[in-house]
Motif scaffolding. Structure first.
Motif, PDB file in Angstrom:
ATOM      1  N   ASP A 101      -4.063  -1.130   6.966  1.00  0.00           N
ATOM      2  CA  ASP A 101      -5.229  -0.289   6.689  1.00  0.00           C
ATOM      3  C   ASP A 101      -5.371  -0.087   5.190  1.00  0.00           C
ATOM      4  O   ASP A 101      -4.465  -0.429   4.408  1.00  0.00           O
ATOM      5  CB  ASP A 101      -5.091   1.070   7.389  1.00  0.00           C
ATOM      6  N   VAL A 102      -6.493   0.487   4.814  1.00  0.00           N
ATOM      7  CA  VAL A 102      -6.786   0.766   3.406  1.00  0.00           C
ATOM      8  C   VAL A 102      -6.192   2.094   2.973  1.00  0.00           C
ATOM      9  O   VAL A 102      -5.746   2.255   1.844  1.00  0.00           O
ATOM     10  CB  VAL A 102      -8.320   0.771   3.185  1.00  0.00           C
ATOM     11  N   ILE A 103      -6.205   3.056   3.887  1.00  0.00           N
ATOM     12  CA  ILE A 103      -5.697   4.405   3.641  1.00  0.00           C
ATOM     13  C   ILE A 103      -4.453   4.633   4.500  1.00  0.00           C
ATOM     14  O   ILE A 103      -4.361   4.125   5.624  1.00  0.00           O
ATOM     15  CB  ILE A 103      -6.768   5.454   4.002  1.00  0.00           C
ATOM     16  N   GLU A 104      -3.503   5.397   3.994  1.00  0.00           N
ATOM     17  CA  GLU A 104      -2.332   5.731   4.813  1.00  0.00           C
ATOM     18  C   GLU A 104      -2.729   6.809   5.819  1.00  0.00           C
ATOM     19  O   GLU A 104      -2.637   7.999   5.568  1.00  0.00           O
ATOM     20  CB  GLU A 104      -1.169   6.214   3.947  1.00  0.00           C
ATOM     21  N   THR A 105      -3.186   6.356   6.969  1.00  0.00           N
ATOM     22  CA  THR A 105      -3.664   7.247   8.018  1.00  0.00           C
ATOM     23  C   THR A 105      -2.493   7.878   8.768  1.00  0.00           C
ATOM     24  O   THR A 105      -1.331   7.527   8.552  1.00  0.00           O
ATOM     25  CB  THR A 105      -4.515   6.452   9.012  1.00  0.00           C
ATOM     26  N   LYS A 106      -2.824   8.762   9.684  1.00  0.00           N
ATOM     27  CA  LYS A 106      -1.791   9.352  10.536  1.00  0.00           C
ATOM     28  C   LYS A 106      -1.105   8.272  11.362  1.00  0.00           C
ATOM     29  O   LYS A 106       0.111   8.324  11.591  1.00  0.00           O
ATOM     30  CB  LYS A 106      -2.411  10.410  11.458  1.00  0.00           C
ATOM     31  N   THR A 107      -1.869   7.275  11.807  1.00  0.00           N
ATOM     32  CA  THR A 107      -1.287   6.157  12.551  1.00  0.00           C
ATOM     33  C   THR A 107      -0.313   5.385  11.671  1.00  0.00           C
ATOM     34  O   THR A 107       0.787   5.019  12.114  1.00  0.00           O
ATOM     35  CB  THR A 107      -2.393   5.224  13.054  1.00  0.00           C
ATOM     36  N   ALA A 108      -0.703   5.136  10.423  1.00  0.00           N
ATOM     37  CA  ALA A 108       0.171   4.411   9.498  1.00  0.00           C
ATOM     38  C   ALA A 108       1.483   5.154   9.296  1.00  0.00           C
ATOM     39  O   ALA A 108       2.565   4.544   9.260  1.00  0.00           O
ATOM     40  CB  ALA A 108      -0.542   4.213   8.169  1.00  0.00           C
ATOM     41  N   LYS A 109       1.403   6.469   9.192  1.00  0.00           N
ATOM     42  CA  LYS A 109       2.611   7.275   8.968  1.00  0.00           C
ATOM     43  C   LYS A 109       3.539   7.243  10.176  1.00  0.00           C
ATOM     44  O   LYS A 109       4.744   7.485  10.044  1.00  0.00           O
ATOM     45  CB  LYS A 109       2.223   8.717   8.641  1.00  0.00           C
ATOM     46  N   ASN A 110       2.995   6.982  11.349  1.00  0.00           N
ATOM     47  CA  ASN A 110       3.805   6.943  12.569  1.00  0.00           C
ATOM     48  C   ASN A 110       4.179   5.523  12.991  1.00  0.00           C
ATOM     49  O   ASN A 110       4.648   5.318  14.103  1.00  0.00           O
ATOM     50  CB  ASN A 110       3.054   7.636  13.707  1.00  0.00           C
ATOM     51  N   SER A 111       3.986   4.556  12.114  1.00  0.00           N
ATOM     52  CA  SER A 111       4.292   3.162  12.418  1.00  0.00           C
ATOM     53  C   SER A 111       5.658   2.782  11.877  1.00  0.00           C
ATOM     54  O   SER A 111       6.208   3.458  11.003  1.00  0.00           O
ATOM     55  CB  SER A 111       3.225   2.256  11.802  1.00  0.00           C
ATOM     56  N   ASP A 112       6.182   1.663  12.377  1.00  0.00           N
ATOM     57  CA  ASP A 112       7.465   1.174  11.868  1.00  0.00           C
ATOM     58  C   ASP A 112       7.330   0.683  10.437  1.00  0.00           C
ATOM     59  O   ASP A 112       8.253   0.836   9.639  1.00  0.00           O
ATOM     60  CB  ASP A 112       7.990   0.054  12.772  1.00  0.00           C
ATOM     61  N   PHE A 113       6.210   0.042  10.126  1.00  0.00           N
ATOM     62  CA  PHE A 113       5.885  -0.176   8.720  1.00  0.00           C
ATOM     63  C   PHE A 113       4.380  -0.313   8.550  1.00  0.00           C
ATOM     64  O   PHE A 113       3.646  -0.613   9.476  1.00  0.00           O
ATOM     65  CB  PHE A 113       6.669  -1.342   8.101  1.00  0.00           C
ATOM     66  N   PHE A 114       3.952  -0.051   7.321  1.00  0.00           N
ATOM     67  CA  PHE A 114       2.537   0.038   6.981  1.00  0.00           C
ATOM     68  C   PHE A 114       2.236  -0.920   5.847  1.00  0.00           C
ATOM     69  O   PHE A 114       2.954  -0.953   4.847  1.00  0.00           O
ATOM     70  CB  PHE A 114       2.200   1.480   6.576  1.00  0.00           C
ATOM     71  N   ILE A 115       1.187  -1.705   6.000  1.00  0.00           N
ATOM     72  CA  ILE A 115       0.739  -2.605   4.946  1.00  0.00           C
ATOM     73  C   ILE A 115      -0.619  -2.112   4.457  1.00  0.00           C
ATOM     74  O   ILE A 115      -1.588  -2.115   5.214  1.00  0.00           O
ATOM     75  CB  ILE A 115       0.648  -4.060   5.453  1.00  0.00           C
ATOM     76  N   GLN A 116      -0.650  -1.670   3.216  1.00  0.00           N
ATOM     77  CA  GLN A 116      -1.879  -1.130   2.644  1.00  0.00           C
ATOM     78  C   GLN A 116      -2.608  -2.221   1.867  1.00  0.00           C
ATOM     79  O   GLN A 116      -2.055  -2.827   0.948  1.00  0.00           O
ATOM     80  CB  GLN A 116      -1.561   0.043   1.721  1.00  0.00           C
ATOM     81  N   ILE A 117      -3.859  -2.469   2.242  1.00  0.00           N
ATOM     82  CA  ILE A 117      -4.642  -3.521   1.610  1.00  0.00           C
ATOM     83  C   ILE A 117      -5.857  -2.929   0.905  1.00  0.00           C
ATOM     84  O   ILE A 117      -6.216  -1.773   1.117  1.00  0.00           O
ATOM     85  CB  ILE A 117      -5.095  -4.582   2.632  1.00  0.00           C
ATOM     86  N   LYS A 118      -6.503  -3.741   0.090  1.00  0.00           N
ATOM     87  CA  LYS A 118      -7.730  -3.305  -0.579  1.00  0.00           C
ATOM     88  C   LYS A 118      -8.877  -3.243   0.425  1.00  0.00           C
ATOM     89  O   LYS A 118      -8.869  -3.960   1.429  1.00  0.00           O
ATOM     90  CB  LYS A 118      -8.085  -4.278  -1.700  1.00  0.00           C
ATOM     91  N   PRO A 119      -9.873  -2.419   0.154  1.00  0.00           N
ATOM     92  CA  PRO A 119     -11.039  -2.349   1.054  1.00  0.00           C
ATOM     93  C   PRO A 119     -11.730  -3.704   1.183  1.00  0.00           C
ATOM     94  O   PRO A 119     -11.846  -4.457   0.212  1.00  0.00           O
ATOM     95  CB  PRO A 119     -11.960  -1.335   0.357  1.00  0.00           C
ATOM     96  N   ASN A 120     -12.173  -4.006   2.398  1.00  0.00           N
ATOM     97  CA  ASN A 120     -12.923  -5.229   2.696  1.00  0.00           C
ATOM     98  C   ASN A 120     -12.161  -6.506   2.329  1.00  0.00           C
ATOM     99  O   ASN A 120     -12.762  -7.540   2.040  1.00  0.00           O
ATOM    100  CB  ASN A 120     -14.283  -5.218   1.988  1.00  0.00           C
TER     101      ASN A 120
END
Length: 556
Positions: A162-181
């Motif tokens: 996702d672009v933003i560290e959402t609540k789902t991202a915080k509850n994931s095993d790992f989060f990959i933050q990408i640029k918009p679009n």
């Protein structure tokens, strides 16, 4: 009982001690449903903002329509899945000869890409999600918008993109933050890896050679820069998906004008990995809630205009049902013209558009009428009949009752009894009865696309178009607010930005928005304008065609 709100699903609920509780496959309920009874609806018709009796409001509606050339009447309806019978008003306005605004404020662009690849966007049955070991959540935030999904993914390995560290991202095993679009470029990067490492399991789709040309027209360095991730993150994601997962994509991957190519590229990546037609893997976007249901109300309108090409100067009367264009639609300057029109609003809430309307007619609550509804998310069909929360109000009217009144007033024929439509849908749809109010679509007893795709040749079609998207000085990122739904309930009007953003963006924000709603937060990626819902941001967004997109359409 079932949830009446327009979101991913129709949660199954029961009433205990005058409190709504979830059960079955939907034990967790969102803030909106938990507090549904507390939010006041408008139960009295209004003429120029003054209360009137329903019979007078209906007479006024007939007078307006009879005095207006039909093609000068524009019909606008919200595109949610609130039940098949809610569309029955279209039967009258089609017969009357009105013009129809057609299109989506939601998933239309993403769906277009999936139509290119698969021919039809199917939901992913809940039993496939249960069977999966790995869950990739891409541009979706189920902890806010889809919480009834949570029991299905419990104890599974979860990765969020996702672009933003959402609540789902915080509850994931790992989060990959990408640029918009940049989701397209991430799918292309992963496709490069899959091809180079001989991980391709299916290359038998149409246009595979053209797809490879697009994939290898970029260097890895270029793709990493465009996505904003590093090589280690990319390989980690490849390792996660190569042996199978359920991929749950959301509206976050399809917010820009070119983003139909994003869903198309994601499909192409996972077709190579053989994700379609399997019992423990698959790719999901929003599916049609009416797929698998016979629909006797379906109409191909004679007079129709793409929703975001509407010029209100061409119309004298605008009939709006279940929508709040002054908040929920982009091209807001166009919809502000409603103030100068004879505007009729047929809805449940006395919202911004209703308040400027000439005539407001309140619709009955979902629990006060008969209806059938499917889901964007699961394979079940809900039958709505005399529910426990039913509170009759003689000054409101259901969609069928209004349609019947108008048919009679104009001496039109052809409208059947309400029960006929309900029975026709049930008797002509291939459904398995679970109980008196819940059915399951048999078409989803097997994995979607197991017998081929819904394209004309029944084959998968690879992405064959490049992504002609130019990175802007700043980007718009929109998301759902946990206490709001479209323009209903408790809204968040704020604009969130990083105070270290470039001057071009900071000047734009300060010029277009009141300082009181600008919230500075260093956790927001630089050069992103983040908005929860369209209450404020739709003021500056423009779109063309049938489907909304959420970007500034020029470079500063």
């Amino acid at each position: 009982m079932f949830c009446p709100l327009d979101c991913w699903d129709a949660c199954q609920v029961k009433l205990e001690n005058n409190k709504i509780k979830g059960y079955g496959i939907t034990p967790y309920l969102c803030y909106k449903l938990n507090n549904y009874i507390k939010f006041k609806r408008e139960t009295y018709p209004k003429l120029n903002s003054k209360n009137i009796m329903l019979r007078y409001g209906l007479k006024k509606l007939v007078d307006i329509l009879k005095k207006t050339e039909p093609k000068k009447v524009l019909y606008v309806k919200g595109s949610g899945h609130m039940g098949i019978m809610q569309n029955i008003t279209k039967l009258f306005f089609e017969k009357y000869g009105a013009s129809f605004a057609v299109g989506s404020t939601c998933d239309g662009i993403g769906e277009r890409g999936i139509i290119n690849s698969r021919g039809k966007s199917f939901i992913l049955p809940t039993w496939i999600i249960k069977n999966a070991k790995n869950i990739l959540i891409w541009g979706r935030n189920p902890y806010v918008t889809n919480i009834h999904l949570l029991p299905l993914i419990k104890n599974k390995k979860i990765v969020t993109v996702d672009v933003i560290e959402t609540k789902t991202a915080k509850n994931s095993d790992f989060f990959i933050q990408i640029k918009p679009n940049s989701d397209f470029y991430l799918a292309i990067l992963l496709s490069q890896f899959v091809i180079e490492k001989n991980l391709v399991k299916r290359g038998d789709g149409v246009g595979f050679d053209e797809f490879k040309k697009v994939v290898f027209s970029y260097s890895k360095e270029e793709l990493l820069k465009k996505t904003g991730i590093n090589l280690e993150e990319a390989y980690k994601l490849l390792e996660f998906i190569k042996d199978g997962a359920v991929v749950l994509t959301g509206l976050g991957v399809a917010k820009c004008k070119e983003c139909y190519k994003t869903t198309w590229s994601i499909d192409s990546l996972f077709f190579m990995l053989d994700y379609f037609g399997k019992r423990d893997k698959g790719v999901a976007f929003l599916g049609s809630s009416n797929f698998g249901l016979y629909n006797p109300i379906n109409i191909d309108h004679k007079n129709k205009i793409p929703l975001f090409d509407v010029n209100l100067d061409d119309f004298e009367v605008v009939f709006i049902q279940g929508a709040n264009p002054l908040v929920s639609f982009v091209n807001r300057n166009e919809w502000k013209k409603l103030k100068q029109k004879t505007t009729i609003v047929f809805g449940k809430y006395y919202d911004e558009t209703a308040k400027i309307s000439t005539l407001f007619i309140p619709t009955k609550d979902f629990y006060e009428k008969n209806d059938i509804r499917g889901s964007y998310f699961d394979e079940y069909v809900r039958i709505i009949r005399n529910e426990e929360l039913r509170i009759e109000n003689e000054e409101s009217i259901s969609e069928y009752e209004l349609t019947k009144f108008l048919f009679d007033a104009f001496e039109f024929d052809g409208l059947k009894d309400e029960e006929w439509y309900v029975n026709e849908i049930l008797s002509n749809s291939d459904l398995e009865k679970i109980n008196d109010t819940l059915y399951k679509k048999r078409v989803f007893n097997q994995a979607p696309y197991v017998n081929g795709f819904l394209t004309e040749d029944k084959k998968f079609h690879f992405l064959t178009e490049d992504f002609n998207y130019k990175e802007k000085d700043f980007e718009i990122v929109t998301a759902k607010h946990d206490k709001a739904l479209n323009s209903q309930f408790i809204r968040d009007k704020n604009i969130y930005i990083n105070p270290k953003s470039n001057n071009i963006m900071l000047n734009f924000v300060r010029k277009n928005f009141d300082e009181s709603i600008i919230v500075y937060n260093e956790k927001i990626p630089k050069n992103i304008i983040y908005s929860k819902g369209g209450v404020t941001i739709n003021e500056v967004l423009k779109a063309k065609g049938e489907n909304a997109y959420y970007e500034i359409d020029y470079i500063f």
